[in-house]
Design a protein around this motif. Structure first.
Motif, PDB file in Angstrom:
ATOM      1  N   PHE A 238      41.915  -9.560  -4.731  1.00 47.04           N
ATOM      2  CA  PHE A 238      40.501  -9.837  -4.852  1.00 47.04           C
ATOM      3  C   PHE A 238      39.875  -9.733  -3.698  1.00 47.04           C
ATOM      4  O   PHE A 238      38.684  -9.021  -3.880  1.00 47.04           O
ATOM      5  N   VAL A 239      40.235 -10.403  -2.547  1.00 44.88           N
ATOM      6  CA  VAL A 239      39.487 -10.263  -1.482  1.00 44.88           C
ATOM      7  C   VAL A 239      39.060  -8.882  -0.980  1.00 44.88           C
ATOM      8  O   VAL A 239      38.302  -8.645  -0.711  1.00 44.88           O
ATOM      9  N   SER A 240      40.426  -8.309  -1.111  1.00 52.61           N
ATOM     10  CA  SER A 240      40.309  -6.828  -0.532  1.00 52.61           C
ATOM     11  C   SER A 240      39.391  -5.919  -1.222  1.00 52.61           C
ATOM     12  O   SER A 240      38.569  -5.175  -0.564  1.00 52.61           O
ATOM     13  N   PHE A 241      39.373  -6.206  -2.644  1.00 55.35           N
ATOM     14  CA  PHE A 241      38.471  -5.585  -3.189  1.00 55.35           C
ATOM     15  C   PHE A 241      36.890  -5.890  -2.804  1.00 55.35           C
ATOM     16  O   PHE A 241      35.984  -5.010  -2.604  1.00 55.35           O
ATOM     17  N   CYS A 242      36.560  -7.190  -2.779  1.00 58.28           N
ATOM     18  CA  CYS A 242      35.312  -7.615  -2.374  1.00 58.28           C
ATOM     19  C   CYS A 242      34.964  -7.034  -0.876  1.00 58.28           C
ATOM     20  O   CYS A 242      34.005  -6.310  -0.881  1.00 58.28           O
ATOM     21  N   GLY A 243      35.767  -7.047  -0.080  1.00 58.53           N
ATOM     22  CA  GLY A 243      35.780  -6.378   1.284  1.00 58.53           C
ATOM     23  C   GLY A 243      35.368  -4.945   1.126  1.00 58.53           C
ATOM     24  O   GLY A 243      34.503  -4.425   1.812  1.00 58.53           O
ATOM     25  N   PHE A 244      35.985  -4.198   0.327  1.00 59.97           N
ATOM     26  CA  PHE A 244      36.141  -2.692   0.000  1.00 59.97           C
ATOM     27  C   PHE A 244      34.456  -2.444  -0.343  1.00 59.97           C
ATOM     28  O   PHE A 244      33.670  -1.862   0.120  1.00 59.97           O
ATOM     29  N   PRO A 265      25.893 -15.152  11.525  1.00 54.05           N
ATOM     30  CA  PRO A 265      26.246 -16.298  10.303  1.00 54.05           C
ATOM     31  C   PRO A 265      27.386 -15.646   9.509  1.00 54.05           C
ATOM     32  O   PRO A 265      28.366 -16.223   9.284  1.00 54.05           O
ATOM     33  N   SER A 266      26.782 -14.552   8.919  1.00 52.10           N
ATOM     34  CA  SER A 266      27.947 -13.934   7.737  1.00 52.10           C
ATOM     35  C   SER A 266      29.017 -13.499   8.310  1.00 52.10           C
ATOM     36  O   SER A 266      30.063 -14.073   7.572  1.00 52.10           O
ATOM     37  N   LEU A 267      29.348 -13.057   9.784  1.00 52.60           N
ATOM     38  CA  LEU A 267      30.476 -12.958  10.047  1.00 52.60           C
ATOM     39  C   LEU A 267      31.455 -14.102  10.326  1.00 52.60           C
ATOM     40  O   LEU A 267      32.472 -14.008   9.904  1.00 52.60           O
ATOM     41  N   ILE A 268      30.713 -15.159  10.820  1.00 56.15           N
ATOM     42  CA  ILE A 268      31.564 -16.332  10.968  1.00 56.15           C
ATOM     43  C   ILE A 268      32.067 -16.887   9.654  1.00 56.15           C
ATOM     44  O   ILE A 268      33.143 -17.437   9.363  1.00 56.15           O
ATOM     45  N   VAL A 269      31.015 -16.846   8.652  1.00 54.89           N
ATOM     46  CA  VAL A 269      31.412 -17.453   7.072  1.00 54.89           C
ATOM     47  C   VAL A 269      32.534 -16.609   6.939  1.00 54.89           C
ATOM     48  O   VAL A 269      33.845 -17.077   6.275  1.00 54.89           O
ATOM     49  N   ILE A 270      32.461 -15.158   6.938  1.00 58.74           N
ATOM     50  CA  ILE A 270      33.790 -14.285   6.484  1.00 58.74           C
ATOM     51  C   ILE A 270      35.084 -14.685   7.124  1.00 58.74           C
ATOM     52  O   ILE A 270      36.007 -14.710   6.644  1.00 58.74           O
ATOM     53  N   ILE A 271      34.889 -14.872   8.697  1.00 55.41           N
ATOM     54  CA  ILE A 271      36.008 -14.917   9.004  1.00 55.41           C
ATOM     55  C   ILE A 271      36.902 -16.409   9.149  1.00 55.41           C
ATOM     56  O   ILE A 271      38.043 -16.379   8.720  1.00 55.41           O
ATOM     57  N   LEU A 273      36.513 -18.234   6.029  1.00 51.17           N
ATOM     58  CA  LEU A 273      36.849 -18.055   4.591  1.00 51.17           C
ATOM     59  C   LEU A 273      38.260 -17.386   4.699  1.00 51.17           C
ATOM     60  O   LEU A 273      39.242 -18.009   4.088  1.00 51.17           O
ATOM     61  N   MET A 274      38.256 -16.215   5.434  1.00 42.51           N
ATOM     62  CA  MET A 274      39.352 -15.524   5.377  1.00 42.51           C
ATOM     63  C   MET A 274      40.708 -16.306   6.065  1.00 42.51           C
ATOM     64  O   MET A 274      41.844 -16.151   5.733  1.00 42.51           O
ATOM     65  N   GLY A 275      40.305 -16.926   7.295  1.00 43.99           N
ATOM     66  CA  GLY A 275      41.258 -17.710   7.741  1.00 43.99           C
ATOM     67  C   GLY A 275      41.988 -18.822   6.922  1.00 43.99           C
ATOM     68  O   GLY A 275      43.192 -18.927   6.847  1.00 43.99           O
ATOM     69  N   GLY A 276      41.059 -19.350   6.173  1.00 45.83           N
ATOM     70  CA  GLY A 276      41.488 -20.304   5.489  1.00 45.83           C
ATOM     71  C   GLY A 276      42.376 -20.005   4.210  1.00 45.83           C
ATOM     72  O   GLY A 276      43.334 -20.554   3.916  1.00 45.83           O
ATOM     73  N   ILE A 277      41.850 -18.832   3.728  1.00 47.76           N
ATOM     74  CA  ILE A 277      42.806 -18.333   2.622  1.00 47.76           C
ATOM     75  C   ILE A 277      44.328 -17.983   2.905  1.00 47.76           C
ATOM     76  O   ILE A 277      45.344 -17.996   2.737  1.00 47.76           O
ATOM     77  N   GLN A 278      44.140 -17.311   4.292  1.00 47.66           N
ATOM     78  CA  GLN A 278      45.375 -16.797   4.904  1.00 47.66           C
ATOM     79  C   GLN A 278      46.353 -17.940   5.126  1.00 47.66           C
ATOM     80  O   GLN A 278      47.712 -18.171   4.936  1.00 47.66           O
ATOM     81  N   LEU A 279      45.650 -19.156   5.700  1.00 43.66           N
ATOM     82  CA  LEU A 279      46.513 -20.383   6.054  1.00 43.66           C
ATOM     83  C   LEU A 279      47.234 -21.117   4.581  1.00 43.66           C
ATOM     84  O   LEU A 279      48.324 -21.250   4.563  1.00 43.66           O
ATOM     85  N   ILE A 280      46.243 -20.989   3.694  1.00 45.84           N
ATOM     86  CA  ILE A 280      46.522 -21.399   2.323  1.00 45.84           C
ATOM     87  C   ILE A 280      47.757 -20.783   1.819  1.00 45.84           C
ATOM     88  O   ILE A 280      48.900 -21.140   1.479  1.00 45.84           O
TER      89      ILE A 280
END
Ligand code: UDP
Ligand code: MG
Length: 308
Positions: A238-244, A265-271, A273-280
């Motif tokens: 899902f995240v890859s699709f959104c990124g694409f 700001p959007s860059l920080i949010v994305i980083i 968010l992605m970091g969080g998802i990866q850790l989970i």
């Protein structure tokens, strides 16, 4: 038929004798259940539980006491009881009288006369329990029922009578991380459910803190479903699709509108968010890995110090 009553005890000095008195109202000579053995599994109690049990053993030779070398937890205590039981039927009961002994004759009759393999119980309410705890317990049962192939009734207890065949099936399951409610359902067999209203414990305190229950819930989920692992794959897709899609969007925007450097700001949010998802996701994989690791050691579930 001989009934083995398995009673896990951990720091229960106040209730052991109360339990014995209450249970003896329903079993013994001349009652529906006349042939029995009472197995107290002393799960490394630090109080006088053992001497209370020994006192009872002096007056009733049908009592068996299994003493663990330390506290191994209720799951281990139940397994030890089932492994040592010699009865044609086995029943597991809490010592705090939250599992009403008055149901014993009914359970016995349902198995002997109506040919059920197992009679289980569940509480229809959770009276006297903190609401937040009830809420999470409900959510847990909904989750495990949705994610796995097993079915666990909301409010199901470990209070359950089983035939020898079912007990043999259960003790053949070699897993170290045991989640009995799941195992009872997994092995199958014809089960009849009886309901009763919640009873508060007669004395003493519950051994389950919220954190302990939370850990137990995770164990249950990890033991009976690999769905969370698949969830990681879905989330990744899902995240890859959104990124694409976002990439295409930026590309087109740059071509047709032009793009001054911005978007910190959007860059920080994305980083983050992605970091969080990866850790989970790593955490979820870690849960399964750690369980696999512990299983691979093949340690015994419990160690018996002495049997009386
Ligand atoms: N118990 C045990 N080992 C433990 C914790 C509990 O054998 O490490 C036993 C306890 O003595 C009781 C039963 O498991 O007979 C249920 O415990 P408790 O009443 O504390 O749980 P609750 O009814 O609050 O879920
Ligand atoms: Mg209890």
């Amino acid at each position: 038929m001989k009934l083995s009553i398995i009673v896990p005890c951990y720091n229960e000095e106040k209730v052991v004798s109360l339990f014995y008195e209450e249970v003896m109202k329903y079993i013994g000579v001349g009652k529906t259940i006349s042939d029995y053995e009472l197995i107290f599994v002393n799960d490394g109690s630090k109080d006088q539980t053992l001497s209370e049990c020994l006192k009872l053993k002096d007056i009733d030779s049908r009592i068996v006491i299994i003493e663990f070398s330390r506290n191994f937890g209720k799951e281990a205590a139940m397994l030890a009881g089932l492994k040592h039981a010699v009865g044609d039927l086995c029943v597991i009961m809490d010592v705090d009288l939250q599992d009403p002994p008055k149901l014993l004759p009914e359970m016995y009759n349902l198995i002997v006369n109506d040919k059920y393999d197992s009679v289980a119980t569940y509480r229809v309410d959770r009276k006297g329990e903190p609401p937040i705890r009830s809420f999470f317990a409900r959510k847990f049962y909904q989750m495990i029922n949705k994610m796995s192939d097993i079915d666990i009734v909301d409010g199901a207890r470990d209070y359950r009578m089983m035939t020898r065949d079912m007990v043999d099936a259960i003790i053949q399951m070699p897993e170290y991380h045991r989640f009995s409610k799941g195992i009872f359902s997994w092995v199958g067999f014809d089960t009849k459910f009886l309901e009763y209203e919640n009873v508060e414990r007669v004395a003493g305190e519950t051994k389950w803190s919220f954190f302990k229950l939370f850990k137990y819930a995770i164990e249950g989920l990890v033991a009976f479903t690999t769905f969370p692992l698949r969830l990681a794959t879905f989330m990744g897709l899902f995240v890859s699709f959104c990124g694409f899609m976002y990439m295409i969007f930026i590309f087109l925007k740059a071509i047709f509108i032009g793009d001054p450097v911005s978007g910190f700001p959007s860059l920080i949010v994305i980083i983050t968010l992605m970091g969080g998802i990866q850790l989970i996701v790593i955490g979820v994989i870690g849960e399964y890995l750690s369980k696999t690791y512990m299983e691979s050691k093949k340690r015994p579930n419990f160690i018996v110090k002495k049997k009386y």
